[in-house]
Scaffold this motif. Structure first.
Motif, short mmCIF file in Angstrom:
data_model
loop_
_atom_site.label_atom_id
_atom_site.label_comp_id
_atom_site.label_asym_id
_atom_site.label_seq_id
_atom_site.Cartn_x
_atom_site.Cartn_y
_atom_site.Cartn_z
N LYS A 167 4.57 9.29 -7.38
CA LYS A 167 5.44 10.46 -7.51
C LYS A 167 6.91 10.12 -7.70
CE LYS A 167 2.42 13.41 -4.96
NZ LYS A 167 2.25 14.75 -4.58
N PHE A 168 7.30 8.90 -7.42
CA PHE A 168 8.71 8.55 -7.45
C PHE A 168 8.95 7.29 -8.26
CE2 PHE A 168 8.08 10.68 -3.33
CZ PHE A 168 9.00 11.70 -3.43
N ASP A 169 10.15 7.20 -8.77
CA ASP A 169 10.65 5.99 -9.38
C ASP A 169 11.92 5.67 -8.62
OD1 ASP A 169 11.06 3.87 -11.03
OD2 ASP A 169 11.72 5.04 -12.76
N LYS A 190 4.99 -7.76 -7.01
CA LYS A 190 3.89 -6.80 -6.96
C LYS A 190 4.40 -5.36 -7.04
CE LYS A 190 1.02 -9.94 -4.25
NZ LYS A 190 0.46 -10.24 -2.93
N ILE A 191 5.54 -5.10 -6.41
CA ILE A 191 6.11 -3.75 -6.44
C ILE A 191 6.61 -3.41 -7.84
CG2 ILE A 191 8.04 -2.35 -5.59
CD1 ILE A 191 7.53 -3.58 -2.83
N ARG A 192 7.16 -4.39 -8.54
CA ARG A 192 7.59 -4.15 -9.93
C ARG A 192 6.40 -3.77 -10.80
NH1 ARG A 192 10.87 -8.80 -8.86
NH2 ARG A 192 13.01 -8.14 -8.54
N LYS A 193 5.26 -4.36 -10.54
CA LYS A 193 4.05 -4.03 -11.31
C LYS A 193 3.61 -2.59 -11.07
CE LYS A 193 2.20 -8.71 -11.69
NZ LYS A 193 1.14 -9.64 -11.31
N LEU A 194 4.03 -2.00 -9.95
CA LEU A 194 3.70 -0.60 -9.66
C LEU A 194 4.59 0.35 -10.46
CD1 LEU A 194 3.30 -0.74 -5.78
CD2 LEU A 194 1.48 -0.62 -7.48
N GLY A 195 5.63 -0.17 -11.10
CA GLY A 195 6.50 0.67 -11.92
C GLY A 195 7.92 0.79 -11.44
N PHE A 196 8.24 0.23 -10.30
CA PHE A 196 9.62 0.26 -9.82
C PHE A 196 10.42 -0.78 -10.60
CE2 PHE A 196 7.28 2.02 -6.25
CZ PHE A 196 8.05 3.14 -5.95
N LYS A 197 11.45 -0.33 -11.30
CA LYS A 197 12.20 -1.21 -12.19
C LYS A 197 13.12 -2.16 -11.45
CE LYS A 197 10.65 0.68 -15.99
NZ LYS A 197 9.26 0.84 -15.76
N LYS A 217 0.83 -1.21 0.00
CA LYS A 217 0.00 0.00 0.00
C LYS A 217 0.86 1.26 0.00
CE LYS A 217 -3.89 -2.13 2.37
NZ LYS A 217 -4.62 -2.25 3.63
N ILE A 218 1.89 1.26 0.82
CA ILE A 218 2.76 2.44 0.90
C ILE A 218 3.54 2.63 -0.39
CG2 ILE A 218 4.86 3.31 2.03
CD1 ILE A 218 3.65 2.23 4.66
N MET A 219 4.06 1.55 -0.95
CA MET A 219 4.84 1.66 -2.18
C MET A 219 3.95 2.08 -3.35
SD MET A 219 7.76 1.42 -1.02
CE MET A 219 8.56 1.73 -2.59
N LYS A 220 2.68 1.73 -3.29
CA LYS A 220 1.74 2.17 -4.33
C LYS A 220 1.63 3.69 -4.29
CE LYS A 220 -2.78 1.34 -6.28
NZ LYS A 220 -3.99 0.54 -6.26
#
Length: 111
Positions: free
Chosen positions: A28-30, A73-80, A20-23
């Motif tokens: 705003k961040f990568d 799951k975090i990668r799916k949020l856009g974190f490479k 939830k927090i990483m979402k």
């Protein structure tokens, strides 16, 4: 998006909170996310420590599996880049923090 480095400590009870927090951060961040599954332990007599050492491998496997699932799951949020690690006890996590020098430290251990 501004790229940052995140250091996230979590345990088996807080993995959903991490997501939830990483979402929220992903809006705003990568950046690079370092997930660290922490199993806090106290210091006990030698007999207890020897018994704990026997179960260390199974605890590590459990923690790393949980971290791998969360990393997907975090990668799916856009974190490479999402790195995972495991540490047992308080002293090792302090050393980990000193060496990483992240932009954000998120400590979601239940204990």
């Amino acid at each position: 998006m501004r790229q940052n480095e995140f250091l996230v400590f979590f345990d088996e009870k807080t993995s959903e909170s991490v997501l939830k927090i990483m979402k929220k951060f992903s809006e705003k961040f990568d950046g690079i996310v370092n997930l660290v599954y922490v199993k806090d332990i106290d210091y006990y007599p030698v007999e207890v420590l020897l018994e704990a050492e026997k179960s260390y491998d199974s605890l590590k496997k459990f923690g790393l599996k949980l971290a791998e699932d969360l990393a997907k799951k975090i990668r799916k949020l856009g974190f490479k880049q999402v790195h995972i690690d495991f540490c047992m006890g308080h002293r090792s996590e302090i050393e980990y923090m000193k060496n990483k020098n992240p932009d954000f430290i998120i400590d979601l251990r239940h204990s």
